[in-house]
Scaffold this active site. Structure first.
Site, PDB file in Angstrom:
ATOM      1  N   TYR A   1       0.819  -1.215   0.000  1.00  0.00           N
ATOM      2  CA  TYR A   1       0.000   0.000   0.000  1.00  0.00           C
ATOM      3  C   TYR A   1       0.852   1.264   0.000  1.00  0.00           C
ATOM      4  O   TYR A   1       0.412   2.311  -0.448  1.00  0.00           O
ATOM      5  CB  TYR A   1      -0.895   0.029   1.239  1.00  0.00           C
TER       6      TYR A   1
ATOM      7  N   LYS B   1       4.017 -15.390   2.936  1.00  0.00           N
ATOM      8  CA  LYS B   1       4.293 -16.135   1.704  1.00  0.00           C
ATOM      9  C   LYS B   1       5.813 -16.272   1.611  1.00  0.00           C
ATOM     10  O   LYS B   1       6.451 -15.831   0.652  1.00  0.00           O
ATOM     11  CB  LYS B   1       3.692 -15.369   0.511  1.00  0.00           C
TER      12      LYS B   1
ATOM     13  N   ASP C   1      -1.959 -18.698   1.099  1.00  0.00           N
ATOM     14  CA  ASP C   1      -2.931 -19.466   0.303  1.00  0.00           C
ATOM     15  C   ASP C   1      -3.566 -20.567   1.163  1.00  0.00           C
ATOM     16  O   ASP C   1      -4.778 -20.784   1.142  1.00  0.00           O
ATOM     17  CB  ASP C   1      -2.290 -20.037  -0.979  1.00  0.00           C
TER      18      ASP C   1
ATOM     19  N   ASP D   1      -5.890  -7.416   4.350  1.00  0.00           N
ATOM     20  CA  ASP D   1      -7.060  -6.822   3.696  1.00  0.00           C
ATOM     21  C   ASP D   1      -7.942  -7.929   3.134  1.00  0.00           C
ATOM     22  O   ASP D   1      -9.156  -7.965   3.358  1.00  0.00           O
ATOM     23  CB  ASP D   1      -6.596  -5.885   2.578  1.00  0.00           C
TER      24      ASP D   1
ATOM     25  N   ASP E   1     -11.723  -9.651   4.850  1.00  0.00           N
ATOM     26  CA  ASP E   1     -13.001  -9.675   4.126  1.00  0.00           C
ATOM     27  C   ASP E   1     -13.523 -11.103   4.064  1.00  0.00           C
ATOM     28  O   ASP E   1     -14.706 -11.361   4.274  1.00  0.00           O
ATOM     29  CB  ASP E   1     -12.837  -9.139   2.688  1.00  0.00           C
TER      30      ASP E   1
HETATM   31  C1  IPM Z   1     -10.299  -1.648   4.071  1.00  0.00           C
HETATM   32  C2  IPM Z   1     -10.576  -1.115   2.689  1.00  0.00           C
HETATM   33  C3  IPM Z   1      -9.422  -0.196   2.290  1.00  0.00           C
HETATM   34  C4  IPM Z   1      -8.158  -1.031   2.272  1.00  0.00           C
HETATM   35  C5  IPM Z   1      -9.614   0.537   0.951  1.00  0.00           C
HETATM   36  C6  IPM Z   1     -10.909   1.304   0.914  1.00  0.00           C
HETATM   37  C7  IPM Z   1      -8.446   1.426   0.642  1.00  0.00           C
HETATM   38  O1  IPM Z   1     -10.752  -2.146   1.774  1.00  0.00           O
HETATM   39  O2  IPM Z   1     -10.283  -0.858   5.030  1.00  0.00           O
HETATM   40  O3  IPM Z   1     -10.102  -2.853   4.214  1.00  0.00           O
HETATM   41  O4  IPM Z   1      -7.850  -1.684   1.261  1.00  0.00           O
HETATM   42  O5  IPM Z   1      -7.446  -1.034   3.268  1.00  0.00           O
HETATM   43 MN    MN Z   2     -10.592  -4.128   2.640  1.00  0.00          MN
END
Ligand code: IPM
Ligand code: MN
Length: 354
Positions: free
Chosen positions: A140, A188, A220, A244, A248
């Protein structure tokens, strides 16, 4: 306590309003003096100032003990590849300039939500682990990043220093000590040089925590095990992009994105936000689930103010609202659905009266 409130975009303002009701109810009940001030971040900040994270907002955050944040993002930027400034840049700038290096995302199941999970109930019943995602390094922020002159080659760089790895791995071990004493480093290291640094540093620090069982897992494989055997995790620590993606994935276990809170802690202040985004389709409709933000406020009491009991009061109120069926349509399961503000009022009322 001084709180910076950044409602942001989309459903951000609606859900933050409900969390604030809970925060006020707790402060009134426990006699804490609460000061709060609003700031702009994201698309609304671009519209008003041209900057997704204006200096004024930064100053407000720096002088606050905690930041309560909603969400940011607006579809009008998503379809414009030439947009010079994007709301998401505000989030990255905020994380970096506030030094928020550790993002904590608890993965928990709620007994009366098990049916909502796409996974079998016996797999998810009792899941309780903490994902710790590094938030201010890696791909990032690594430089160089860019395009060749002819535009046909593009590159990002994953950079980590020993200090950056050490501080988050130590924090993860400390968390493991307060929990079930089991840490999993996800990397990784069979391919990436930066992952080999993470592994080396973690192996060194592991010696300082003899009570903690430490596992090393490739990302993975971890992606698979989170779905196949989520109960095998206690504390999971990983770099920015892996974190990240995996968080999710892990949020799906719970059954609704609308329930997952997060805390970002670091050098100058700490920030609390739901992990769902700005959900623009629902903005202004008073239908969004405020629970993730309300639970983020619970994390704020616990981590920013070290007020565990206050955090628990909020969590108990949320559990009670679900038991009473006072929930938004995403988790109402065919029964009567309540509006965002009705759920917020009910939770604040429960805190006042119990
Ligand atoms: C999160 C989001 C952010 C990230 C985006 C919106 C930049 O997906 O907070 O997880 O990738 O960190
Ligand atoms: Mn995210």
């Amino acid at each position: 306590m001084n709180i910076a409130v950044l409602p942001g975009d989309g459903i951000g303002p609606e859900v933050v309003e409900q969390a604030l009701k809970a925060v006020k109810a707790v402060c009134e009940k426990k006699g804490h003096k609460l000061n709060y001030d609003f700031g702009l971040v994201g698309a609304c900040a671009i519209d008003k100032t041209g900057d997704p994270y204006p200096a004024e907002t930064h100053e407000l955050c720096m002088k606050s003990d905690a930041v309560l944040f909603g969400a940011l993002g607006d579809p009008k930027y998503d379809n414009d590849p030439n947009a010079k400034v994007r709301p998401e840049q505000g989030l990255l700038k905020m994380r970096k300039s506030l030094g928020l290096f550790a993002n904590l995302r608890p993965v928990l199941t709620f007994p009366n939500m098990l049916h909502k999970s796409p996974l079998k109930s016996e797999l998810v019943d009792g899941v309780d682990f903490m994902c710790i995602r590094e938030l201010t390094g890696g791909l990032y922020f690594g430089r160089p990043q860019g395009r060749s002159e002819d535009g046909n080659v593009a590159y990002d760089t994953c950079v980590y220093s020993r200090e950056e790895v050490e501080r988050i791995v130590r924090l993860a071990f400390d968390f493991a000590m307060m929990r079930r004493k089991h840490l999993t480093l996800v990397d990784k290291a069979n391919v990436l040089c930066s992952s080999r640094l993470w592994r080396q540093v973690t192996k060194e620090i592991e010696k300082e925590y003899p009570e903690v069982t430490t596992d090393y897992m490739f990302v993975d494989n971890a992606a698979m095990r989170i779905i196949q055997w989520p109960k095998s995790f206690d504390v999971l620590v990983t770099e920015n992009l892996f974190g990240d993606i995996l968080t999710d994935e892990a949020s799906v276990i719970t059954g609704s994105l609308g329930m997952s809170p997060s805390a970002s802690i670091g050098l100058h202040t700490s920030l609390f936000e739901p992990i769902h985004g700005s959900y623009p389709q629902a903005a202004g409709k008073n239908i969004a689930n405020p629970i993730a933000t309300v639970l983020s406020a619970a994390m704020m009491f616990e981590y920013a103010f070290k007020l565990k009991e206050e955090g628990q009061m909020i969590r108990d109120a949320v559990t009670a609202s679900m038991a009473a069926g006072v929930v938004t349509e995403d988790i109402a399961n065919g029964a009567k659905a309540y509006s965002t503000s009705e759920v917020g009022d009910w939770i604040a009322g429960y805190i006042k009266n119990n």
